[in-house]
Structures are given as structure tokens and as C-alpha cells.
Design a protein around this motif. Structure first.
Motif, PDB file in Angstrom:
ATOM      1  N   HIS A  33      89.005  21.722  73.475  1.00 44.38           N
ATOM      2  CA  HIS A  33      88.457  21.017  72.314  1.00 44.38           C
ATOM      3  C   HIS A  33      89.213  21.397  71.040  1.00 44.38           C
ATOM      4  N   ILE A  34      89.430  22.691  70.842  1.00 39.87           N
ATOM      5  CA  ILE A  34      90.135  23.153  69.649  1.00 39.87           C
ATOM      6  C   ILE A  34      91.604  22.738  69.714  1.00 39.87           C
ATOM      7  N   GLY A  35      92.211  22.920  70.902  1.00 40.68           N
ATOM      8  CA  GLY A  35      93.625  22.613  71.053  1.00 40.68           C
ATOM      9  C   GLY A  35      93.948  21.158  70.784  1.00 40.68           C
ATOM     10  N   ARG A  36      93.110  20.251  71.272  1.00 42.77           N
ATOM     11  CA  ARG A  36      93.350  18.830  71.028  1.00 42.77           C
ATOM     12  C   ARG A  36      93.299  18.510  69.538  1.00 42.77           C
ATOM     13  N   ARG A  37      92.460  19.201  68.815  1.00 41.68           N
ATOM     14  CA  ARG A  37      92.375  18.952  67.381  1.00 41.68           C
ATOM     15  C   ARG A  37      93.589  19.531  66.659  1.00 41.68           C
ATOM     16  N   PHE A  38      94.122  20.641  67.126  1.00 42.26           N
ATOM     17  CA  PHE A  38      95.398  21.132  66.589  1.00 42.26           C
ATOM     18  C   PHE A  38      96.497  20.108  66.826  1.00 42.26           C
ATOM     19  N   VAL A  46     100.173  24.279  72.321  1.00 38.48           N
ATOM     20  CA  VAL A  46     100.149  24.194  73.779  1.00 38.48           C
ATOM     21  C   VAL A  46      98.736  24.548  74.218  1.00 38.48           C
ATOM     22  N   VAL A  47      98.174  23.730  75.120  1.00 33.65           N
ATOM     23  CA  VAL A  47      96.785  23.909  75.537  1.00 33.65           C
ATOM     24  C   VAL A  47      96.728  24.115  77.047  1.00 33.65           C
ATOM     25  N   ASN A  48      96.228  25.275  77.466  1.00 33.41           N
ATOM     26  CA  ASN A  48      95.987  25.574  78.884  1.00 33.41           C
ATOM     27  C   ASN A  48      97.098  25.037  79.790  1.00 33.41           C
ATOM     28  N   PRO A  49      98.289  25.642  79.727  1.00 39.75           N
ATOM     29  CA  PRO A  49      99.429  25.106  80.483  1.00 39.75           C
ATOM     30  C   PRO A  49      99.222  25.079  81.992  1.00 39.75           C
ATOM     31  N   PHE A  50      98.317  25.906  82.531  1.00 39.87           N
ATOM     32  CA  PHE A  50      98.032  25.912  83.969  1.00 39.87           C
ATOM     33  C   PHE A  50      96.623  25.412  84.275  1.00 39.87           C
ATOM     34  N   GLY A  51      96.007  24.747  83.323  1.00 36.00           N
ATOM     35  CA  GLY A  51      94.657  24.253  83.525  1.00 36.00           C
ATOM     36  C   GLY A  51      93.625  25.154  82.867  1.00 36.00           C
ATOM     37  N   ALA A 288      97.283  15.382  76.450  1.00 34.73           N
ATOM     38  CA  ALA A 288      95.878  15.652  76.737  1.00 34.73           C
ATOM     39  C   ALA A 288      95.589  17.136  76.672  1.00 34.73           C
ATOM     40  N   GLY A 289      94.342  17.487  76.422  1.00 38.91           N
ATOM     41  CA  GLY A 289      93.934  18.884  76.391  1.00 38.91           C
ATOM     42  C   GLY A 289      93.471  19.314  77.768  1.00 38.91           C
ATOM     43  N   CYS A 290      92.219  19.826  77.858  1.00 41.12           N
ATOM     44  CA  CYS A 290      91.773  20.342  79.138  1.00 41.12           C
ATOM     45  C   CYS A 290      91.159  19.252  79.975  1.00 41.12           C
TER      46      CYS A 290
END
Length: 290
Positions: A33-38, A46-51, A288-290
Motif C-alpha cells: 500500500h505504501i510502496g504503490r503510493r511512493f 521497489v516494492v516486495n521484489p520476491f512477493g 504493481a505493488g503487492c
């Protein structure tokens, strides 16, 4: 006048996030949620590169580039970052009976192949120390924001879910109490949702996950505490350009739209030249984020 909320204080550290900072968001869905807003604000995030990773051990696997079982693609440490946002969801881990290793994704295999175990506060704290060490190996001056996901786990039972969150909170508190600087801080997302936003209107229909407006509110509080004036200004200037890039025309072959598209391209180019003069241009589409 009556006060209808109990505001949660978010202390500001001595540092602030800059427009050029590389951001890594890792952990539970809240990190997404935070990463997508960044990303929407045009940061290099970069958001959860391995999920999605819910427990401290799995977060550590991500930072070491060693997800287990390995996902598609070669294993490699996460991209070096200037600011890491680490969101922990639970102290429950699942160990593969055949190897004794903590798995990050059960890959829909039979439950009989795994053993569920709880990490105590000491184990969580030690893993957090390893997380900080992994981040510092990539960047010795890295700053990190730790937070606990406000999402409760109904499958554990609500009391057990509270105990799980408590173990994570105590472990983070222990880690930060041993730090000799404020490069490592805690963002009280868990407290804001449970104490400041104590109403079901702030939740999704399942009454467990925060709504999008709640995630927006948390991000606004995060920005208020951690963004530099230049980062706030960048996000504000990018918003109308992002809106223009997302425009879907009724007549894409018209001269008017071609002029609009060219003007938007030039605005984007000027924006990136101002804020990222030495960086690779950011993509028009947001990953996409998570």
C-alpha cells in the motif's frame, strides 16, 4: 468543543526523504500500500521484489536475495536503497518438514508438509538485527522505517493475533533502543488505525483490511513526518502530470490529442530533468505493488 479522535503522535527524525532517494518497501501487504503510493508520486521505489513477506525471517530472505523456495529468476540481494520501509505482519512462520527451513510461500502444497512455529520476542529481535545488517551491507548510511501492519489475522483468533503483533512491537522496540542514532525509526501505523481511526468506516468490507482512504491517510501522516520540503513539492508537481499521462482520449488520432500528448511528454521530461538529472527516466506506467 469535544474531540472525536485520539491523535497518535508521529515523531520526526533528524533526516528527511529526498526526491532522489531510492526507496525499498518490503514486508506485508501494507508495504505494498505504501510502496504503490511512493511509485504514484514518482519516487524510485521497489516494492516486495520476491512477493509479499509477512514475518521477519521472510523479510530477511528478501534482503539477502534468498527467498525459499526460490521464485522465478536468479537469486540476488535486493537493490541497494537509501530508505527502507519494513512492515511486519506476524511472528508465525512455516517450516518445511523435509528441510527445517522457513518457507516464504507454501506454493499450495499440502499442509502436512509444514510445521507452524511462533518466533518469540528474542528471535524476532535477532532477526531484525540481521535485517539491519543486511541493509547496511548494501548502504552503510541507510535509513529504515519499521512498522507493524494494522491488519489482524482472523485465522489465528483475535487474541492470538494481538499477541503476535505484541511480539513484533516488542522486538522493534528492543532494536531501536539499542540504536545509537535515529536512522532507524518506528512509524505507528498499527496505533493510528487502532487508536486514531477506531471506526469500521475506515475498513474494507471484510472489516479487517484498512480501506483505501485509510491507506491514503496513513501515507499522508508518513509524508508529514518523513518527507523533506523538496519531496513534498515533487509529489505535488507530479500529480497533474500523472493525471495527464493516465488520460484516455475519445479521439486518439486527433490533432488536439497529439498536441496534448506532446505537451505532456515535454512536461514529464522537464520534471525529470529537474528532479532526476542523473537518473534513468521513470516509466510512464506504474508497476504493481503487492
Amino acid at each position: 468543543m469535544m474531540q472525536w479522535q485520539t491523535p497518535v503522535d508521529v515523531p520526526s527524525p533528524s533526516w528527511r526523504i529526498l526526491p532522489t532517494d531510492r526507496i525499498l518497501c518490503v514486508g506485508s501487504c501494507f508495504a505494498g500500500h505504501i510502496g504503490r503510493r511512493f511509485q504514484a508520486d514518482h519516487f524510485r521505489a521497489v516494492v516486495n521484489p520476491f512477493g509479499v513477506m509477512y514475518n521477519p525471517v521472510s523479510v530477511l530472505h528478501t534482503l539477502r536475495g534468498q527467498p525459499y523456495p526460490r521464485r522465478d529468476g536468479p537469486a540476488a540481494p535486493a537493490t541497494p536503497c537509501d530508505v527502507a520501509i519494513v512492515t511486519l505482519g506476524t511472528n508465525h512462520v512455516y517450516e518445511e518438514l523435509a528441510t527445517g527451513r522457513v518457507v516464504d510461500n507454501c506454493q499450495k502444497r499440502p499442509q502436512s508438509e509444514f510445521r507452524e512455529r511462533l518466533l518469540d520476542v528474542e528471535a524476532c529481535a535477532q532477526t531484525l538485527e540481521a535485517i539491519v545488517a543486511a541493509l547496511r551491507r548494501q548502504n552503510s548510511s541507510v535509513r529504515a522505517v519499521f512498522t507493524v501492519s494494522p491488519i489482524r489475522y482472523r485465522k489465528y483468533g483475535y487474541h492470538a493475533s494481538q499477541l503476535s503483533k505484541a511480539a513484533l512491537l516488542l522486538a522493534i522496540d528492543r532494536l531501536l533502543s539499542e540504536e545509537d542514532s535515529d536512522r532507524m525509526v518506528y512509524f505507528p501505523a498499527y496505533e493510528i488505525v487502532n487508536d486514531e481511526l477506531r471506526d469500521y468506516r475506515f475498513y474494507a468490507p471484510d472489516m479487517l483490511h484498512p480501506s483505501e482512504s485509510t491507506a491514503d491517510y496513513l501515507y499522508a501522516r508518513f509524508k508529514q513526518a518523513y518527507f523533506s520540503p523538496s519531496a513534498l513539492r515533487m509529489a505535488e508537481e507530479w500529480a497533474p502530470i500523472r493525471e495527464a499521462l493516465g488520460h484516455r482520449p475519445l479521439h486518439p488520432d486527433s490533432d488536439a490529442y497529439r498536441q496534448f500528448a506532446e505537451a505532456t511528454r515535454q512536461r514529464k521530461q522537464a520534471f525529470e530533468s529537474r528532479y532526476f538529472p542523473l537518473s534513468t527516466p521513470q516509466p510512464d506506467s506504474l508497476p504493481a505493488g503487492c
